[in-house]
Design a protein around this motif. Structure first.
Motif, PDB file in Angstrom:
ATOM      1  N   UNK A 123       1.599 -11.713  -2.114  1.00  0.00           N
ATOM      2  CA  UNK A 123       2.521 -10.665  -1.659  1.00  0.00           C
ATOM      3  C   UNK A 123       2.158  -9.312  -2.275  1.00  0.00           C
ATOM      4  N   UNK A 124       1.836  -9.300  -3.566  1.00  0.00           N
ATOM      5  CA  UNK A 124       1.473  -8.054  -4.237  1.00  0.00           C
ATOM      6  C   UNK A 124       0.161  -7.499  -3.680  1.00  0.00           C
ATOM      7  N   UNK A 125      -0.813  -8.382  -3.477  1.00  0.00           N
ATOM      8  CA  UNK A 125      -2.099  -7.955  -2.918  1.00  0.00           C
ATOM      9  C   UNK A 125      -1.916  -7.437  -1.489  1.00  0.00           C
ATOM     10  N   UNK A 126      -1.026  -8.058  -0.736  1.00  0.00           N
ATOM     11  CA  UNK A 126      -0.724  -7.564   0.616  1.00  0.00           C
ATOM     12  C   UNK A 126      -0.138  -6.161   0.556  1.00  0.00           C
ATOM     13  N   UNK A 127       0.711  -5.928  -0.426  1.00  0.00           N
ATOM     14  CA  UNK A 127       1.286  -4.598  -0.605  1.00  0.00           C
ATOM     15  C   UNK A 127       0.230  -3.557  -0.914  1.00  0.00           C
ATOM     16  N   UNK A 128      -0.679  -3.905  -1.796  1.00  0.00           N
ATOM     17  CA  UNK A 128      -1.774  -2.983  -2.138  1.00  0.00           C
ATOM     18  C   UNK A 128      -2.660  -2.747  -0.914  1.00  0.00           C
ATOM     19  N   UNK A 129      -2.957  -3.811  -0.196  1.00  0.00           N
ATOM     20  CA  UNK A 129      -3.783  -3.692   1.001  1.00  0.00           C
ATOM     21  C   UNK A 129      -3.114  -2.789   2.049  1.00  0.00           C
ATOM     22  N   UNK A 130      -1.809  -2.948   2.235  1.00  0.00           N
ATOM     23  CA  UNK A 130      -1.083  -2.085   3.185  1.00  0.00           C
ATOM     24  C   UNK A 130      -1.161  -0.621   2.750  1.00  0.00           C
ATOM     25  N   UNK A 131      -0.992  -0.375   1.471  1.00  0.00           N
ATOM     26  CA  UNK A 131      -1.053   1.006   0.976  1.00  0.00           C
ATOM     27  C   UNK A 131      -2.445   1.604   1.167  1.00  0.00           C
ATOM     28  N   UNK A 141      -4.699   0.581   3.384  1.00  0.00           N
ATOM     29  CA  UNK A 141      -4.895   0.722   4.823  1.00  0.00           C
ATOM     30  C   UNK A 141      -4.179   1.970   5.340  1.00  0.00           C
ATOM     31  N   UNK A 142      -2.965   2.198   4.866  1.00  0.00           N
ATOM     32  CA  UNK A 142      -2.223   3.389   5.255  1.00  0.00           C
ATOM     33  C   UNK A 142      -2.958   4.658   4.876  1.00  0.00           C
ATOM     34  N   UNK A 143      -3.520   4.664   3.676  1.00  0.00           N
ATOM     35  CA  UNK A 143      -4.280   5.831   3.227  1.00  0.00           C
ATOM     36  C   UNK A 143      -5.515   6.052   4.096  1.00  0.00           C
ATOM     37  N   UNK A 144      -6.187   4.963   4.477  1.00  0.00           N
ATOM     38  CA  UNK A 144      -7.364   5.084   5.337  1.00  0.00           C
ATOM     39  C   UNK A 144      -6.976   5.593   6.731  1.00  0.00           C
ATOM     40  N   UNK A 145      -5.816   5.166   7.204  1.00  0.00           N
ATOM     41  CA  UNK A 145      -5.362   5.577   8.541  1.00  0.00           C
ATOM     42  C   UNK A 145      -4.830   7.007   8.573  1.00  0.00           C
ATOM     43  N   UNK A 146      -4.597   7.577   7.415  1.00  0.00           N
ATOM     44  CA  UNK A 146      -4.061   8.928   7.320  1.00  0.00           C
ATOM     45  C   UNK A 146      -4.916   9.940   8.076  1.00  0.00           C
ATOM     46  N   UNK A 147      -6.210   9.708   8.123  1.00  0.00           N
ATOM     47  CA  UNK A 147      -7.127  10.680   8.698  1.00  0.00           C
ATOM     48  C   UNK A 147      -7.376  10.497  10.196  1.00  0.00           C
ATOM     49  N   UNK A 148      -6.656   9.558  10.810  1.00  0.00           N
ATOM     50  CA  UNK A 148      -6.761   9.413  12.261  1.00  0.00           C
ATOM     51  C   UNK A 148      -6.039  10.574  12.936  1.00  0.00           C
ATOM     52  N   UNK A 149      -6.598  11.070  14.036  1.00  0.00           N
ATOM     53  CA  UNK A 149      -5.885  12.149  14.731  1.00  0.00           C
ATOM     54  C   UNK A 149      -4.573  11.645  15.335  1.00  0.00           C
ATOM     55  N   UNK A 150      -3.615  12.514  15.433  1.00  0.00           N
ATOM     56  CA  UNK A 150      -2.290  12.307  16.024  1.00  0.00           C
ATOM     57  C   UNK A 150      -1.426  11.313  15.249  1.00  0.00           C
ATOM     58  N   UNK A 151      -1.677  10.025  15.338  1.00  0.00           N
ATOM     59  CA  UNK A 151      -0.783   9.016  14.763  1.00  0.00           C
ATOM     60  C   UNK A 151      -1.096   8.678  13.312  1.00  0.00           C
ATOM     61  N   UNK A 152      -2.122   9.276  12.747  1.00  0.00           N
ATOM     62  CA  UNK A 152      -2.554   8.920  11.399  1.00  0.00           C
ATOM     63  C   UNK A 152      -1.481   9.068  10.341  1.00  0.00           C
ATOM     64  N   UNK A 153      -0.770  10.163  10.359  1.00  0.00           N
ATOM     65  CA  UNK A 153       0.262  10.387   9.355  1.00  0.00           C
ATOM     66  C   UNK A 153       1.406   9.391   9.505  1.00  0.00           C
ATOM     67  N   UNK A 154       1.777   9.107  10.733  1.00  0.00           N
ATOM     68  CA  UNK A 154       2.834   8.118  10.960  1.00  0.00           C
ATOM     69  C   UNK A 154       2.415   6.743  10.454  1.00  0.00           C
ATOM     70  N   UNK A 184       2.527   6.645   6.624  1.00  0.00           N
ATOM     71  CA  UNK A 184       3.880   6.527   6.082  1.00  0.00           C
ATOM     72  C   UNK A 184       4.425   5.111   6.246  1.00  0.00           C
ATOM     73  N   UNK A 185       4.190   4.511   7.393  1.00  0.00           N
ATOM     74  CA  UNK A 185       4.691   3.164   7.655  1.00  0.00           C
ATOM     75  C   UNK A 185       3.983   2.145   6.765  1.00  0.00           C
ATOM     76  N   UNK A 186       2.666   2.181   6.721  1.00  0.00           N
ATOM     77  CA  UNK A 186       1.923   1.204   5.919  1.00  0.00           C
ATOM     78  C   UNK A 186       2.158   1.405   4.424  1.00  0.00           C
ATOM     79  N   UNK A 187       2.275   2.653   4.003  1.00  0.00           N
ATOM     80  CA  UNK A 187       2.547   2.919   2.589  1.00  0.00           C
ATOM     81  C   UNK A 187       3.916   2.356   2.206  1.00  0.00           C
ATOM     82  N   UNK A 188       4.902   2.555   3.057  1.00  0.00           N
ATOM     83  CA  UNK A 188       6.242   2.039   2.800  1.00  0.00           C
ATOM     84  C   UNK A 188       6.246   0.517   2.829  1.00  0.00           C
ATOM     85  N   UNK A 189       5.587  -0.084   3.808  1.00  0.00           N
ATOM     86  CA  UNK A 189       5.489  -1.549   3.854  1.00  0.00           C
ATOM     87  C   UNK A 189       4.796  -2.094   2.614  1.00  0.00           C
ATOM     88  N   UNK A 190       3.796  -1.388   2.148  1.00  0.00           N
ATOM     89  CA  UNK A 190       3.102  -1.811   0.932  1.00  0.00           C
ATOM     90  C   UNK A 190       4.028  -1.809  -0.272  1.00  0.00           C
TER      91      UNK A 190
END
Length: 141
Positions: free
Chosen positions: A21-29, A31-44, A47-53
């Motif tokens: 569970x802890x490793x999944x949280x780190x992985x979500x965070x 992944x969220x950071x990596x997705x941050x740089x996607x155009x349009x939906x990246x920030x959303x 935020x979602x993956x960071x919060x889930x993490x």
């Protein structure tokens, strides 16, 4: 009823699920950071993956001590404000993304989420908060 009492699981099972569970949280965070740089939906997505993490990381300790004991410890007087702030920023981050559509606000809430989560986490280490406060005040003066 076994889910309410973490001690009915074997120690090795509890530790394994904590790590998963802890490793999944780190992985979500991450992944969220990596997705941050996607155009349009990246920030959303960030935020979602960071919060889930963060939710997964907090939930992981339920496997070590059980959900009821976890909730009791979360709302002890010494960490009550930190817990409330942490939960508030988790919810506000998701509100900023899904309902208010304010990307800048979502980033601010993610930063505040991180700070609240850090303050909450160090409350489990004896004298850590005092040391952080002393360090912070000495840096300011």
């Amino acid at each position: 009823m076994w889910i309410l009492d973490g001690t009915t699981l074997s120690f090795s099972t509890r530790v394994k699920w904590f790590v998963i569970c802890f490793a999944s949280g780190i992985l979500c965070s991450i992944l969220g950071t990596a997705l941050l740089f996607l155009p349009k939906a990246g920030l959303n997505l960030f935020a979602v993956f960071y919060t889930l993490g963060n939710v997964a990381a907090i939930s992981s300790t339920c496997f070590l001590m059980g959900p009821l004991k976890q909730l009791k410890r979360m709302f002890e007087p010494t960490r009550l404000i930190a817990t409330i702030m942490m939960l508030l920023f988790l919810v506000l981050t998701l509100c900023a993304v899904f309902w208010w559509h304010k990307k800048g606000l979502a980033i601010i809430f993610c930063v505040l989420q991180f700070l609240a989560m850090t303050w909450y986490s160090i409350s489990y280490i004896p004298f850590a908060r005092d040391a952080v406060l002393k360090c912070f005040t000495s840096c300011l003066s």
